[in-house]
Design a protein around this motif. Structure first.
Motif, PDB file in Angstrom:
ATOM      1  N   ILE A 161     -45.622  45.884  -9.469  1.00 28.83           N
ATOM      2  CA  ILE A 161     -46.258  47.182  -9.279  1.00 28.83           C
ATOM      3  C   ILE A 161     -47.765  47.078  -9.437  1.00 28.83           C
ATOM      4  CG2 ILE A 161     -46.431  49.504 -10.236  1.00 28.83           C
ATOM      5  CD1 ILE A 161     -43.422  49.244 -10.925  1.00 28.83           C
ATOM      6  N   LEU A 162     -48.224  46.354 -10.470  1.00 28.96           N
ATOM      7  CA  LEU A 162     -49.664  46.203 -10.652  1.00 28.96           C
ATOM      8  C   LEU A 162     -50.289  45.430  -9.499  1.00 28.96           C
ATOM      9  CD1 LEU A 162     -50.275  45.504 -14.453  1.00 28.96           C
ATOM     10  CD2 LEU A 162     -50.554  47.615 -13.180  1.00 28.96           C
ATOM     11  N   GLY A 163     -49.601  44.373  -9.041  1.00 28.14           N
ATOM     12  CA  GLY A 163     -50.129  43.596  -7.924  1.00 28.14           C
ATOM     13  C   GLY A 163     -50.233  44.425  -6.662  1.00 28.14           C
ATOM     14  N   ALA A 164     -49.193  45.223  -6.378  1.00 30.48           N
ATOM     15  CA  ALA A 164     -49.228  46.076  -5.189  1.00 30.48           C
ATOM     16  C   ALA A 164     -50.298  47.153  -5.329  1.00 30.48           C
ATOM     17  CB  ALA A 164     -47.859  46.709  -4.968  1.00 30.48           C
ATOM     18  N   ARG A 165     -50.402  47.730  -6.518  1.00 33.51           N
ATOM     19  CA  ARG A 165     -51.424  48.761  -6.727  1.00 33.51           C
ATOM     20  C   ARG A 165     -52.820  48.190  -6.533  1.00 33.51           C
ATOM     21  NH1 ARG A 165     -52.583  51.316 -12.584  1.00 33.51           N
ATOM     22  NH2 ARG A 165     -53.414  49.213 -12.841  1.00 33.51           N
ATOM     23  N   ASN A 166     -53.072  47.019  -7.088  1.00 32.91           N
ATOM     24  CA  ASN A 166     -54.385  46.398  -6.952  1.00 32.91           C
ATOM     25  C   ASN A 166     -54.700  46.108  -5.485  1.00 32.91           C
ATOM     26  OD1 ASN A 166     -56.727  44.869  -8.345  1.00 32.91           O
ATOM     27  ND2 ASN A 166     -55.868  43.348  -6.948  1.00 32.91           N
TER      28      ASN A 166
ATOM     29  N   ALA B 246     -42.945  39.518  -4.542  1.00 28.44           N
ATOM     30  CA  ALA B 246     -42.507  40.910  -4.425  1.00 28.44           C
ATOM     31  C   ALA B 246     -43.697  41.846  -4.233  1.00 28.44           C
ATOM     32  CB  ALA B 246     -41.714  41.312  -5.665  1.00 28.44           C
ATOM     33  N   ALA B 247     -44.806  41.583  -4.937  1.00 28.41           N
ATOM     34  CA  ALA B 247     -46.006  42.409  -4.780  1.00 28.41           C
ATOM     35  C   ALA B 247     -46.538  42.323  -3.355  1.00 28.41           C
ATOM     36  CB  ALA B 247     -47.083  41.980  -5.777  1.00 28.41           C
ATOM     37  N   HIS B 248     -46.468  41.114  -2.785  1.00 29.93           N
ATOM     38  CA  HIS B 248     -46.895  40.946  -1.389  1.00 29.93           C
ATOM     39  C   HIS B 248     -46.021  41.775  -0.456  1.00 29.93           C
ATOM     40  CE1 HIS B 248     -47.586  38.083   2.256  1.00 29.93           C
ATOM     41  NE2 HIS B 248     -48.291  39.187   2.342  1.00 29.93           N
ATOM     42  N   GLY B 249     -44.703  41.648  -0.626  1.00 28.11           N
ATOM     43  CA  GLY B 249     -43.796  42.411   0.226  1.00 28.11           C
ATOM     44  C   GLY B 249     -43.935  43.906   0.019  1.00 28.11           C
ATOM     45  N   PHE B 250     -44.072  44.326  -1.239  1.00 24.25           N
ATOM     46  CA  PHE B 250     -44.216  45.746  -1.551  1.00 24.25           C
ATOM     47  C   PHE B 250     -45.522  46.297  -0.982  1.00 24.25           C
ATOM     48  CE2 PHE B 250     -44.501  49.053  -5.174  1.00 24.25           C
ATOM     49  CZ  PHE B 250     -43.904  50.006  -4.362  1.00 24.25           C
ATOM     50  N   SER B 251     -46.591  45.501  -1.077  1.00 25.31           N
ATOM     51  CA  SER B 251     -47.888  45.921  -0.539  1.00 25.31           C
ATOM     52  C   SER B 251     -47.808  46.097   0.972  1.00 25.31           C
ATOM     53  CB  SER B 251     -48.968  44.892  -0.885  1.00 25.31           C
ATOM     54  OG  SER B 251     -49.105  44.741  -2.275  1.00 25.31           O
ATOM     55  N   ARG B 252     -47.148  45.160   1.638  1.00 27.94           N
ATOM     56  CA  ARG B 252     -47.003  45.264   3.090  1.00 27.94           C
ATOM     57  C   ARG B 252     -46.175  46.495   3.463  1.00 27.94           C
ATOM     58  NH1 ARG B 252     -48.187  40.839   6.263  1.00 27.94           N
ATOM     59  NH2 ARG B 252     -46.594  41.492   7.763  1.00 27.94           N
ATOM     60  N   PHE B 253     -45.152  46.783   2.661  1.00 28.98           N
ATOM     61  CA  PHE B 253     -44.337  47.964   2.927  1.00 28.98           C
ATOM     62  C   PHE B 253     -45.166  49.236   2.799  1.00 28.98           C
ATOM     63  CE2 PHE B 253     -41.807  51.434   1.103  1.00 28.98           C
ATOM     64  CZ  PHE B 253     -40.928  51.660   2.151  1.00 28.98           C
ATOM     65  N   ILE B 254     -45.921  49.357   1.699  1.00 28.97           N
ATOM     66  CA  ILE B 254     -46.753  50.548   1.502  1.00 28.97           C
ATOM     67  C   ILE B 254     -47.813  50.641   2.593  1.00 28.97           C
ATOM     68  CG2 ILE B 254     -48.390  51.677  -0.044  1.00 28.97           C
ATOM     69  CD1 ILE B 254     -46.903  50.532  -2.384  1.00 28.97           C
ATOM     70  N   ALA B 255     -48.435  49.501   2.932  1.00 26.12           N
ATOM     71  CA  ALA B 255     -49.442  49.503   3.995  1.00 26.12           C
ATOM     72  C   ALA B 255     -48.836  49.984   5.308  1.00 26.12           C
ATOM     73  CB  ALA B 255     -50.032  48.104   4.155  1.00 26.12           C
ATOM     74  N   GLY B 256     -47.608  49.559   5.594  1.00 27.02           N
ATOM     75  CA  GLY B 256     -46.945  50.021   6.806  1.00 27.02           C
ATOM     76  C   GLY B 256     -46.700  51.513   6.781  1.00 27.02           C
ATOM     77  N   GLN B 257     -46.317  52.037   5.607  1.00 30.73           N
ATOM     78  CA  GLN B 257     -46.102  53.472   5.493  1.00 30.73           C
ATOM     79  C   GLN B 257     -47.405  54.256   5.645  1.00 30.73           C
ATOM     80  OE1 GLN B 257     -42.970  55.081   5.028  1.00 30.73           O
ATOM     81  NE2 GLN B 257     -42.348  53.032   5.657  1.00 30.73           N
ATOM     82  N   LEU B 258     -48.524  53.649   5.219  1.00 32.53           N
ATOM     83  CA  LEU B 258     -49.829  54.300   5.323  1.00 32.53           C
ATOM     84  C   LEU B 258     -50.533  53.957   6.632  1.00 32.53           C
ATOM     85  CD1 LEU B 258     -51.146  53.856   1.670  1.00 32.53           C
ATOM     86  CD2 LEU B 258     -49.823  55.726   2.654  1.00 32.53           C
ATOM     87  N   ASN B 259     -49.892  53.136   7.458  1.00 29.21           N
ATOM     88  CA  ASN B 259     -50.376  52.821   8.805  1.00 29.21           C
ATOM     89  C   ASN B 259     -51.667  52.001   8.796  1.00 29.21           C
ATOM     90  OD1 ASN B 259     -50.254  52.733  11.577  1.00 29.21           O
ATOM     91  ND2 ASN B 259     -51.248  54.714  11.867  1.00 29.21           N
TER      92      ASN B 259
END
Length: 695
Positions: A66-71, A359-372
């Protein structure tokens, strides 16, 4: 003859006066013995050690992910957003042409000014249903210089009779590249356009949030569709102080004055927070929720460490007594068990850090995709790594410190004589007496007595179980609360189908045609206006959506938090949402406010405050008396918003009645601009809620 010589000693050859040699025996240092014992305890109880390592690793994994994705998101989102050169301000106007845009761009305070046409049309999807589509036409796709749209796949820029679709909204159309997309404009004209390419437009809200796809055409295609090629949006980039909102607001007001002097009408002015994407308003809340869950996972692992270390120390009481009997101090024994905890923490870190980074990498990519936006590169953060190491080493040590110190303070006598029973023989406690009266078997009674014998152990075990269950149930409860709030909101809306008309039509005519459609239980015709809050210093505030409705409405249930709802005799009364009271200093119960509606500044008195469920980035919705507003704008007895309540509402019946009502109105010469149903709202918000709670 007896020999006078003596047996030669082994060190015969040693020089006189030398000391006898002593054989050196290699012994491990006491520090080495401590580490060997820690390793031995770790290895002898492999399964238990593995469970503790996994419990710590899970907490670190969740925390680090979560911290990695948030950062990553908080760092990369502003960079990507600034790369498209977001507009400093957008003025929503009546029709303006190229000459007006050029005159604005020549102003010294304006660096770039560009016109854009934005309108709602409808498209026919693969299921034969009409849905809304936001259609844009730009002055120059290649050299806009502001709110830049990038080509993604296929044709660029859009050719004549072609449409490009925003990449994240393609799935909403149900079409593929090089297929035909049938559009219908508000004037009822239908045209088929070739879907020839995809674009990436980061300036719009993600289509997953709005539920509306975005299309892009050139201005010649606009005319072919029967629409005006003029612009209704003017986007500005200020020349100086681009991150000073007050300066931007002043510049936008000067542009508005110039436009109005030129004969154009400015409906409202949008000045976003400079450099901030639309989603940055609510993204921190979601990340805070996830971070809290990560911290709870760490706390849960800490309780598991306490339980396991307590069990280890209790099991090795005799070993502690023996170590003390040969001179070991409590601090030295404590260090032995702390080494064991450190080994467990290090092993958990070795497992959790690489997995959390992935997981942070995958989660970040997922959020980025949702935010376009595209996350081109993931860089593990050093600060996140340091926090993971601190959490993986410090939290287990702190958690284990109390049970270790408590267990190592026993005397040699207590440690050796501890058989797990109370000293002084068997003593009947009130609990024992109570258990003896239970109608259960003797083995079960003994089990219950043993369970309650060590109250501290029982308390720690129960806390761990309760915390784990509480985390799970809290997420499930939040999910249930979100969906319950959604259902209550949909019910309070009071309608199943809503149609926005292309212009105001006579209410009596609308009601007459709607009465011919079966399945409709109730119908109300409202008036919809765009308004702008005029602040005390005469500057423009945020835009609002003004709903003019009959005060005795049956298709809207207001959740009044303060004050009262509208009365039939009210004239200047207005009911505002709590968000508006919270965000605008000029708005409070009992106070007057000024709204600019249809070019006129109107005074209103806040008589009620209601709770409204809406996205945080959407304009606030206010409610006024329909008859009074119609008299003020000089257009009495007409409506452009139709709300329908059905006899029976399901996803299928909503679509059927909507289709039948559209056909009936169009036959009567009433053109429909856009439609939506509560079923569609339920699907859109439900998908967003599911993503949050599943994560």
């Amino acid at each position: 003859m007896a020999s006078s010589s003596k047996t030669t000693p082994p060190d015969l050859g040693r020089a006189a006066g030398s000391q006898p040699s002593q054989r050196r025996v290699s012994r491990p240092s006491f520090h080495g013995i401590r580490w060997r014992k820690a390793w031995r305890d770790l290895w002898l109880h492999k399964l238990r050690s593995l469970l503790v390592i996994l419990s710590i690793a899970v907490g670190i994994f969740a925390f680090g992910m979560i911290l990695g994705a948030r950062n990553t998101i908080t760092t990369e989102l502003p960079i990507h957003y600034m790369s498209v050169v977001p507009a400093s301000a957008t003025l929503h106007t009546s029709s303006i042409d190229d000459a007006v845009v050029d005159s604005i761009e020549r102003l010294p305070e304006i660096a770039v000014a560009t016109g854009r046409q934005s309108t709602i049309v409808r498209f026919l999807n693969g299921d034969g249903e009409w849905h809304d589509l936001q259609l844009f036409a730009l002055e120059d796709y290649d050299n806009s210089g502001i709110n830049i749209i990038h080509p993604y796949l296929g044709a660029w820029p859009p050719g004549e009779h072609e449409i490009l679709v925003e990449r994240n909204s393609l799935y909403l159309t149900g079409a593929d590249l090089n297929e035909e997309l049938l559009l219908e404009t508000s004037n009822g004209q239908q045209r088929s356009l070739a879907l020839s390419g995809l674009v990436h437009d980061m300036n719009q809200l993600p289509a997953q949030v709005t539920g509306t796809p975005y299309g892009y055409v050139n201005r010649d295609t606009l005319e072919w569709l029967g629409l005006s090629r003029d612009f209704n949006e003017l986007q500005l980039l200020v020349a100086e102080e681009r991150f000073d909102k007050e300066h931007i607001t002043r510049s936008a007001e000067e542009v508005r004055d110039k436009l109005e002097k030129a004969g154009a009408f400015v409906y409202w002015t949008e000045v976003p927070d400079p450099g901030e994407h639309l989603v940055e308003e609510f993204l921190p809340t979601i990340i805070l929720l996830l971070t809290t869950l990560g911290l709870l996972a760490l706390l849960l692992s800490a309780f598991l460490v306490i339980n396991v270390i307590t069990a280890v120390v209790t099991q090795q009481q005799k070993q502690i007594g023996i170590m003390k009997s040969i001179g070991a101090r409590a601090g030295q024994i404590t260090s032995v068990y702390l080494r064991l905890v450190l080994l467990l923490g290090v092993a958990a870190l070795l497992l959790a850090i690489p997995l959390s980074a992935l997981a942070a990498h995958g989660f970040s990519r997922f959020i980025a995709g949702q935010l376009n936006f595209d996350l081109l590169e993931f860089r593990p953060s050093g600060s996140v790594l340091v926090l993971e190491i601190i959490a993986g080493l410090l939290i287990p040590v702190l958690a284990a410190l109390y049970p270790i110190r408590h267990g190592t303070r026993v005397t040699v006598r207590e440690a050796i004589q501890d058989y797990g029973l109370a000293q002084g023989g068997v003593h009947q406690t009130p609990l024992d007496k109570g258990l003896a009266k239970l109608p259960v078997s003797r083995p079960l009674r003994i089990s219950l007595r043993n369970t309650f014998r060590r109250k501290g152990r029982l308390a720690r075990t129960l806390i761990t179980l309760m915390l784990g269950g509480a985390i799970f149930m809290s997420v499930i409860t939040v999910r249930a609360s979100l969906f319950n709030t959604l259902e209550e909101t949909l019910i309070s809306q009071g309608f199943d189908v809503q149609l926005q008309l292309d212009q105001p039509y006579r209410r009596a005519h609308i009601a007459q045609e709607a009465a011919r459609v079966p399945g409709i239980a109730a119908m109300e015709a409202w008036r919809l206006q765009q308004g702008v809050l005029v602040q005390d210093d005469e500057s423009d505030g945020d835009s609002v959506i003004v709903y003019a409705l009959p005060p005795e409405t049956e298709l809207f249930q207001a959740d009044i938090q303060a004050g009262r709802w509208l009365l039939p005799e009210d004239e200047t009364a207005i009911v505002v949402p709590t968000s508006m009271v919270r965000n605008e200093a000029e708005v409070e119960l009992g106070r007057e406010l000024t709204l600019r509606i249809a070019g006129e500044d109107m005074e209103w008195n806040v008589t009620g405050v209601l709770e409204a469920f809406q996205p945080p980035i959407a304009p606030a919705s206010v409610y006024v008396n329909r008859e009074y507003l119609e008299r003020q704008i000089g257009d009495y007895g007409r409506a452009d918003l139709v709300r329908i309540l059905l006899d029976s509402s399901t996803g299928q019946t909503d679509l059927q009645v909507r289709r039948a009502l559209e056909d009936r109105l169009q036959l009567a010469g009433i053109e429909v601009r856009s439609t939506h149903t509560t079923s569609e709202d339920r699907d859109i918000f439900g998908e967003r809620f599911n993503i949050i709670t599943v994560i």
